[in-house]
Design a protein around this motif. Structure first.
Motif, PDB file in Angstrom:
ATOM      1  N   PRO A 170      -4.658  14.418  11.570  1.00 16.46           N
ATOM      2  CA  PRO A 170      -4.225  13.375  12.502  1.00 16.46           C
ATOM      3  C   PRO A 170      -4.891  12.050  12.150  1.00 16.46           C
ATOM      4  N   PRO A 171      -4.240  10.943  12.491  1.00 12.81           N
ATOM      5  CA  PRO A 171      -4.852   9.628  12.243  1.00 12.81           C
ATOM      6  C   PRO A 171      -6.176   9.493  12.996  1.00 12.81           C
ATOM      7  N   PRO A 172      -7.061   8.646  12.499  1.00 12.58           N
ATOM      8  CA  PRO A 172      -8.334   8.426  13.192  1.00 12.58           C
ATOM      9  C   PRO A 172      -8.134   7.700  14.525  1.00 12.58           C
ATOM     10  N   LYS A 173      -9.146   7.737  15.345  1.00 15.39           N
ATOM     11  CA  LYS A 173      -9.129   7.047  16.635  1.00 15.39           C
ATOM     12  C   LYS A 173      -8.829   5.561  16.422  1.00 15.39           C
ATOM     13  N   ASN A 174      -8.036   4.991  17.286  1.00  9.93           N
ATOM     14  CA  ASN A 174      -7.633   3.579  17.274  1.00  9.93           C
ATOM     15  C   ASN A 174      -6.654   3.219  16.166  1.00  9.93           C
ATOM     16  N   TRP A 175      -6.023   4.232  15.547  1.00 11.54           N
ATOM     17  CA  TRP A 175      -4.997   3.971  14.530  1.00 11.54           C
ATOM     18  C   TRP A 175      -3.749   3.461  15.249  1.00 11.54           C
ATOM     19  N   PRO A 176      -3.154   2.349  14.799  1.00  6.37           N
ATOM     20  CA  PRO A 176      -1.955   1.836  15.476  1.00  6.37           C
ATOM     21  C   PRO A 176      -0.757   2.773  15.313  1.00  6.37           C
ATOM     22  N   ASN A 177      -0.025   2.997  16.384  1.00  2.60           N
ATOM     23  CA  ASN A 177       1.116   3.915  16.375  1.00  2.60           C
ATOM     24  C   ASN A 177       2.213   3.494  15.413  1.00  2.60           C
ATOM     25  N   HIS A 178       2.371   2.205  15.178  1.00  3.13           N
ATOM     26  CA  HIS A 178       3.465   1.710  14.348  1.00  3.13           C
ATOM     27  C   HIS A 178       3.158   1.724  12.848  1.00  3.13           C
ATOM     28  N   VAL A 179       1.963   2.193  12.453  1.00  8.68           N
ATOM     29  CA  VAL A 179       1.573   2.211  11.038  1.00  8.68           C
ATOM     30  C   VAL A 179       1.470   3.655  10.565  1.00  8.68           C
ATOM     31  N   GLN A 180       2.196   3.961   9.483  1.00  7.43           N
ATOM     32  CA  GLN A 180       2.149   5.323   8.939  1.00  7.43           C
ATOM     33  C   GLN A 180       0.767   5.600   8.361  1.00  7.43           C
ATOM     34  N   TYR A 181       0.229   6.778   8.646  1.00  3.20           N
ATOM     35  CA  TYR A 181      -1.086   7.191   8.163  1.00  3.20           C
ATOM     36  C   TYR A 181      -0.918   8.042   6.911  1.00  3.20           C
ATOM     37  N   LEU A 182      -1.572   7.643   5.825  1.00  4.83           N
ATOM     38  CA  LEU A 182      -1.527   8.388   4.565  1.00  4.83           C
ATOM     39  C   LEU A 182      -2.922   8.868   4.201  1.00  4.83           C
ATOM     40  N   THR A 183      -2.988  10.016   3.531  1.00  3.09           N
ATOM     41  CA  THR A 183      -4.275  10.523   3.040  1.00  3.09           C
ATOM     42  C   THR A 183      -4.303  10.602   1.523  1.00  3.09           C
ATOM     43  N   VAL A 184      -3.157  10.428   0.892  1.00  3.77           N
ATOM     44  CA  VAL A 184      -3.063  10.389  -0.573  1.00  3.77           C
ATOM     45  C   VAL A 184      -2.086   9.277  -0.939  1.00  3.77           C
ATOM     46  N   PRO A 185      -2.250   8.683  -2.129  1.00  9.96           N
ATOM     47  CA  PRO A 185      -1.322   7.630  -2.530  1.00  9.96           C
ATOM     48  C   PRO A 185       0.104   8.159  -2.642  1.00  9.96           C
ATOM     49  N   ARG A 186       1.058   7.297  -2.339  1.00 12.02           N
ATOM     50  CA  ARG A 186       2.477   7.611  -2.511  1.00 12.02           C
ATOM     51  C   ARG A 186       3.006   6.651  -3.578  1.00 12.02           C
ATOM     52  N   PHE A 187       3.726   7.159  -4.536  1.00 12.02           N
ATOM     53  CA  PHE A 187       4.205   6.354  -5.653  1.00 12.02           C
ATOM     54  C   PHE A 187       5.661   5.961  -5.445  1.00 12.02           C
ATOM     55  N   HIS A 188       5.894   4.664  -5.352  1.00  3.37           N
ATOM     56  CA  HIS A 188       7.225   4.099  -5.148  1.00  3.37           C
ATOM     57  C   HIS A 188       8.051   4.263  -6.425  1.00  3.37           C
ATOM     58  N   THR A 189       9.373   4.296  -6.269  1.00  4.06           N
ATOM     59  CA  THR A 189      10.263   4.458  -7.423  1.00  4.06           C
ATOM     60  C   THR A 189      10.218   3.259  -8.366  1.00  4.06           C
ATOM     61  N   SER A 190       9.635   2.143  -7.944  1.00  7.45           N
ATOM     62  CA  SER A 190       9.525   0.968  -8.820  1.00  7.45           C
ATOM     63  C   SER A 190       8.458   1.148  -9.897  1.00  7.45           C
ATOM     64  N   ILE A 191       7.634   2.180  -9.801  1.00  6.20           N
ATOM     65  CA  ILE A 191       6.597   2.437 -10.802  1.00  6.20           C
ATOM     66  C   ILE A 191       7.237   3.038 -12.041  1.00  6.20           C
ATOM     67  N   SER A 192       7.036   2.380 -13.179  1.00  5.15           N
ATOM     68  CA  SER A 192       7.606   2.894 -14.430  1.00  5.15           C
ATOM     69  C   SER A 192       6.886   4.174 -14.847  1.00  5.15           C
ATOM     70  N   THR A 193       7.510   4.917 -15.723  1.00  5.70           N
ATOM     71  CA  THR A 193       6.905   6.155 -16.226  1.00  5.70           C
ATOM     72  C   THR A 193       5.574   5.865 -16.902  1.00  5.70           C
ATOM     73  N   ASN A 194       5.510   4.778 -17.688  1.00  6.10           N
ATOM     74  CA  ASN A 194       4.251   4.425 -18.364  1.00  6.10           C
ATOM     75  C   ASN A 194       3.160   4.066 -17.359  1.00  6.10           C
ATOM     76  N   ALA A 195       3.507   3.282 -16.338  1.00  6.77           N
ATOM     77  CA  ALA A 195       2.524   2.908 -15.323  1.00  6.77           C
ATOM     78  C   ALA A 195       2.067   4.140 -14.547  1.00  6.77           C
ATOM     79  N   LEU A 196       2.998   5.026 -14.223  1.00  9.40           N
ATOM     80  CA  LEU A 196       2.649   6.243 -13.501  1.00  9.40           C
ATOM     81  C   LEU A 196       1.710   7.106 -14.335  1.00  9.40           C
ATOM     82  N   SER A 197       1.968   7.166 -15.629  1.00  9.43           N
ATOM     83  CA  SER A 197       1.098   7.914 -16.526  1.00  9.43           C
ATOM     84  C   SER A 197      -0.312   7.307 -16.548  1.00  9.43           C
ATOM     85  N   PHE A 198      -0.384   5.965 -16.554  1.00 11.48           N
ATOM     86  CA  PHE A 198      -1.672   5.278 -16.532  1.00 11.48           C
ATOM     87  C   PHE A 198      -2.412   5.561 -15.227  1.00 11.48           C
ATOM     88  N   LEU A 199      -1.695   5.459 -14.107  1.00  9.79           N
ATOM     89  CA  LEU A 199      -2.311   5.666 -12.799  1.00  9.79           C
ATOM     90  C   LEU A 199      -2.729   7.106 -12.567  1.00  9.79           C
TER      91      LEU A 199
END
Length: 171
Positions: free
Chosen positions: A7-36
């Motif tokens: 669960p999100p920590p105390k005082n986390w705003p309801n309108h903001v999605q809480y993540l615990t690991v990075p999410r990679f957008h489709t705009s990331i190229s294969t080479n950049a994803l490999s680097f990251l």
């Protein structure tokens, strides 16, 4: 098998999605994803910071530049050069001028989003952004305490850098 997100920590705003690991957008190229998401294990280990190092609080001081918003405060004394928290969000390669929570490490934008710039709050930052490779080779951004450490209850503040302020003044 799906992983359950804590669960999100105390005082986390309801309108903001809480993540615990990075999410990679489709705009990331294969080479950049490999680097990251590198496969090298020669990098620095970046263990997860305990959740107890920082607490989100509403800023009620009317003289604070972020009055009415939130900040991250030391939940206990933080020693010098300690990983406070990883800076996690969506990794993307496109400009997002509508977001103030976007950092330039191939665009790593959790709780770290509440770390404010030191200007108007303290004479200097008490923490900094630093990127490291995990033992698995992933490139990660973290927020680390500086040489003086941070006292319990102090707001954790960094320098956003001149480029951030210049880009903001142009919008």
């Amino acid at each position: 098998m799906s992983r359950s997100c804590p669960p999100p920590p105390k005082n986390w705003p309801n309108h903001v999605q809480y993540l615990t690991v990075p999410r990679f957008h489709t705009s990331i190229s294969t080479n950049a994803l490999s680097f990251l998401k590198g496969s090298s294990i020669d990098g620095v280990s970046l263990p997860p910071a305990p959740r107890s190092l920082g607490a989100i609080r509403l800023i009620i001081d009317p003289s604070h530049p972020a009055h009415g918003q939130r900040g991250l405060f030391a939940a206990k004394k933080i020693p010098a050069r300690t990983l406070i928290i990883e800076y996690i969000g969506e990794v993307h390669s496109e400009m997002r001028p509508t977001s103030n929570y976007d950092i330039s490490l191939h665009r790593f934008p959790m709780k770290a989003r509440f770390v404010n710039d030191y200007r108007g709050i303290q004479p200097k930052p008490n923490a900094e952004f630093a990127d490291r490779r995990t033992t698995g080779g992933d490139l990660r951004m973290g927020i680390w305490s500086l040489a003086e450490g941070i006292r319990k209850g102090d707001e954790i503040v960094v320098s956003y850098g001149k480029a951030w302020w210049m880009a903001r003044s142009l919008s």
